[in-house]
Design a protein around this motif. Structure first.
Motif, PDB file in Angstrom:
ATOM      1  N   MET A  26       0.832  -1.196   0.000  1.00  0.00           N
ATOM      2  CA  MET A  26       0.000   0.000   0.000  1.00  0.00           C
ATOM      3  C   MET A  26       0.871   1.253   0.000  1.00  0.00           C
ATOM      4  O   MET A  26       0.562   2.238  -0.673  1.00  0.00           O
ATOM      5  CB  MET A  26      -0.929  -0.003   1.210  1.00  0.00           C
ATOM      6  CG  MET A  26      -2.121   0.872   1.064  1.00  0.00           C
ATOM      7  SD  MET A  26      -3.293   0.491   2.374  1.00  0.00           S
ATOM      8  CE  MET A  26      -3.920   2.099   2.700  1.00  0.00           C
ATOM      9  N   ALA A  27       1.981   1.228   0.728  1.00  0.00           N
ATOM     10  CA  ALA A  27       2.889   2.374   0.778  1.00  0.00           C
ATOM     11  C   ALA A  27       3.582   2.599  -0.563  1.00  0.00           C
ATOM     12  O   ALA A  27       3.862   3.737  -0.929  1.00  0.00           O
ATOM     13  CB  ALA A  27       3.920   2.168   1.883  1.00  0.00           C
ATOM     14  N   LYS A  35      -4.926   2.816  -4.113  1.00  0.00           N
ATOM     15  CA  LYS A  35      -4.706   3.115  -2.693  1.00  0.00           C
ATOM     16  C   LYS A  35      -6.040   3.205  -1.960  1.00  0.00           C
ATOM     17  O   LYS A  35      -6.169   2.744  -0.831  1.00  0.00           O
ATOM     18  CB  LYS A  35      -3.955   4.437  -2.529  1.00  0.00           C
ATOM     19  CG  LYS A  35      -2.479   4.339  -2.767  1.00  0.00           C
ATOM     20  CD  LYS A  35      -1.809   5.655  -2.427  1.00  0.00           C
ATOM     21  CE  LYS A  35      -0.316   5.515  -2.529  1.00  0.00           C
ATOM     22  NZ  LYS A  35       0.384   6.683  -2.016  1.00  0.00           N
ATOM     23  N   ASP A  36      -7.041   3.812  -2.618  1.00  0.00           N
ATOM     24  CA  ASP A  36      -8.362   3.940  -2.002  1.00  0.00           C
ATOM     25  C   ASP A  36      -8.994   2.570  -1.747  1.00  0.00           C
ATOM     26  O   ASP A  36      -9.597   2.348  -0.696  1.00  0.00           O
ATOM     27  CB  ASP A  36      -9.288   4.782  -2.887  1.00  0.00           C
ATOM     28  CG  ASP A  36      -8.856   6.238  -2.960  1.00  0.00           C
ATOM     29  OD1 ASP A  36      -8.044   6.682  -2.118  1.00  0.00           O
ATOM     30  OD2 ASP A  36      -9.329   6.936  -3.885  1.00  0.00           O
ATOM     31  N   VAL A  37      -8.827   1.647  -2.696  1.00  0.00           N
ATOM     32  CA  VAL A  37      -9.352   0.288  -2.516  1.00  0.00           C
ATOM     33  C   VAL A  37      -8.648  -0.376  -1.328  1.00  0.00           C
ATOM     34  O   VAL A  37      -9.295  -0.999  -0.476  1.00  0.00           O
ATOM     35  CB  VAL A  37      -9.178  -0.554  -3.799  1.00  0.00           C
ATOM     36  CG1 VAL A  37      -9.474  -2.022  -3.533  1.00  0.00           C
ATOM     37  CG2 VAL A  37     -10.073  -0.020  -4.908  1.00  0.00           C
ATOM     38  N   GLY A  38      -7.338  -0.220  -1.239  1.00  0.00           N
ATOM     39  CA  GLY A  38      -6.592  -0.782  -0.114  1.00  0.00           C
ATOM     40  C   GLY A  38      -7.006  -0.181   1.212  1.00  0.00           C
ATOM     41  O   GLY A  38      -7.121  -0.878   2.225  1.00  0.00           O
ATOM     42  N   GLU A  39      -7.261   1.122   1.218  1.00  0.00           N
ATOM     43  CA  GLU A  39      -7.697   1.797   2.435  1.00  0.00           C
ATOM     44  C   GLU A  39      -9.075   1.297   2.866  1.00  0.00           C
ATOM     45  O   GLU A  39      -9.314   1.064   4.055  1.00  0.00           O
ATOM     46  CB  GLU A  39      -7.728   3.316   2.200  1.00  0.00           C
ATOM     47  CG  GLU A  39      -8.132   4.130   3.395  1.00  0.00           C
ATOM     48  CD  GLU A  39      -7.115   4.157   4.517  1.00  0.00           C
ATOM     49  OE1 GLU A  39      -7.480   4.593   5.613  1.00  0.00           O
ATOM     50  OE2 GLU A  39      -5.970   3.716   4.320  1.00  0.00           O
ATOM     51  N   ASP A  40      -9.983   1.111   1.910  1.00  0.00           N
ATOM     52  CA  ASP A  40     -11.310   0.570   2.231  1.00  0.00           C
ATOM     53  C   ASP A  40     -11.199  -0.826   2.837  1.00  0.00           C
ATOM     54  O   ASP A  40     -11.868  -1.145   3.822  1.00  0.00           O
ATOM     55  CB  ASP A  40     -12.198   0.522   0.990  1.00  0.00           C
ATOM     56  CG  ASP A  40     -12.650   1.899   0.526  1.00  0.00           C
ATOM     57  OD1 ASP A  40     -12.561   2.860   1.316  1.00  0.00           O
ATOM     58  OD2 ASP A  40     -13.083   2.001  -0.637  1.00  0.00           O
ATOM     59  N   LEU A  41     -10.343  -1.655   2.258  1.00  0.00           N
ATOM     60  CA  LEU A  41     -10.145  -3.010   2.776  1.00  0.00           C
ATOM     61  C   LEU A  41      -9.569  -2.953   4.186  1.00  0.00           C
ATOM     62  O   LEU A  41     -10.010  -3.675   5.077  1.00  0.00           O
ATOM     63  CB  LEU A  41      -9.227  -3.802   1.853  1.00  0.00           C
ATOM     64  CG  LEU A  41      -8.915  -5.222   2.293  1.00  0.00           C
ATOM     65  CD1 LEU A  41     -10.178  -6.065   2.375  1.00  0.00           C
ATOM     66  CD2 LEU A  41      -7.909  -5.856   1.348  1.00  0.00           C
ATOM     67  N   ARG A  42      -8.588  -2.071   4.401  1.00  0.00           N
ATOM     68  CA  ARG A  42      -7.977  -1.933   5.715  1.00  0.00           C
ATOM     69  C   ARG A  42      -9.025  -1.548   6.762  1.00  0.00           C
ATOM     70  O   ARG A  42      -9.052  -2.087   7.860  1.00  0.00           O
ATOM     71  CB  ARG A  42      -6.869  -0.879   5.682  1.00  0.00           C
ATOM     72  CG  ARG A  42      -6.152  -0.731   7.015  1.00  0.00           C
ATOM     73  CD  ARG A  42      -5.505   0.614   7.173  1.00  0.00           C
ATOM     74  NE  ARG A  42      -6.413   1.733   7.001  1.00  0.00           N
ATOM     75  CZ  ARG A  42      -7.248   2.200   7.942  1.00  0.00           C
ATOM     76  NH1 ARG A  42      -7.324   1.619   9.115  1.00  0.00           N
ATOM     77  NH2 ARG A  42      -8.019   3.236   7.707  1.00  0.00           N
ATOM     78  N   LYS A  43      -9.913  -0.627   6.394  1.00  0.00           N
ATOM     79  CA  LYS A  43     -10.966  -0.203   7.327  1.00  0.00           C
ATOM     80  C   LYS A  43     -11.905  -1.354   7.657  1.00  0.00           C
ATOM     81  O   LYS A  43     -12.301  -1.525   8.810  1.00  0.00           O
ATOM     82  CB  LYS A  43     -11.754   0.962   6.734  1.00  0.00           C
ATOM     83  CG  LYS A  43     -11.000   2.264   6.742  1.00  0.00           C
ATOM     84  CD  LYS A  43     -11.825   3.359   6.092  1.00  0.00           C
ATOM     85  CE  LYS A  43     -11.057   4.663   6.017  1.00  0.00           C
ATOM     86  NZ  LYS A  43     -11.813   5.698   5.302  1.00  0.00           N
ATOM     87  N   LYS A  44     -12.286  -2.133   6.656  1.00  0.00           N
ATOM     88  CA  LYS A  44     -13.186  -3.264   6.880  1.00  0.00           C
ATOM     89  C   LYS A  44     -12.555  -4.315   7.779  1.00  0.00           C
ATOM     90  O   LYS A  44     -13.232  -4.979   8.544  1.00  0.00           O
ATOM     91  CB  LYS A  44     -13.594  -3.886   5.550  1.00  0.00           C
ATOM     92  CG  LYS A  44     -14.548  -3.021   4.760  1.00  0.00           C
ATOM     93  CD  LYS A  44     -14.888  -3.637   3.432  1.00  0.00           C
ATOM     94  CE  LYS A  44     -15.772  -2.695   2.632  1.00  0.00           C
ATOM     95  NZ  LYS A  44     -16.004  -3.174   1.277  1.00  0.00           N
ATOM     96  N   MET A  45     -11.226  -4.454   7.666  1.00  0.00           N
ATOM     97  CA  MET A  45     -10.517  -5.440   8.478  1.00  0.00           C
ATOM     98  C   MET A  45     -10.182  -4.896   9.859  1.00  0.00           C
ATOM     99  O   MET A  45      -9.742  -5.639  10.728  1.00  0.00           O
ATOM    100  CB  MET A  45      -9.229  -5.866   7.764  1.00  0.00           C
ATOM    101  CG  MET A  45      -9.492  -6.619   6.472  1.00  0.00           C
ATOM    102  SD  MET A  45      -7.980  -7.047   5.608  1.00  0.00           S
ATOM    103  CE  MET A  45      -7.267  -8.211   6.749  1.00  0.00           C
ATOM    104  N   GLY A  46     -10.368  -3.586  10.056  1.00  0.00           N
ATOM    105  CA  GLY A  46     -10.101  -2.987  11.354  1.00  0.00           C
ATOM    106  C   GLY A  46      -8.630  -2.839  11.657  1.00  0.00           C
ATOM    107  O   GLY A  46      -8.216  -2.837  12.807  1.00  0.00           O
TER     108      GLY A  46
END
Length: 65
Positions: A26-27, A35-46
């Motif tokens: 992601m970095a 990056k936005d897709v990765g950020e959304d996934l990160r949020k869903k995974m907590g």
């Protein structure tokens, strides 16, 4: 940092290697849509955002991987 190095870091820290690999990828990503897709996934995974407490980044919010 390549995937092997991320796994070794994760092993030392006692965390799942995929978390470190995902943060590093992601970095490195240049495309904002990806990056936005990765950020959304990160949020869903907590998962914490790189650069935040427990996120494995530095004070500037950049992943060290």
């Amino acid at each position: 940092m390549d995937d092997f190095a991320c796994i070794m870091v994760a092993k030392i820290l006692g965390i799942d290697g995929m978390i470190v690999i995902a943060a590093a990828q992601m970095a490195r990503e240049k495309n904002q849509a990806r990056k936005d897709v990765g950020e959304d996934l990160r949020k869903k995974m907590g998962r914490p955002r790189p650069g935040r407490a427990g996120g494995g980044g530095d004070a500037d919010g950049e992943s060290k991987c």
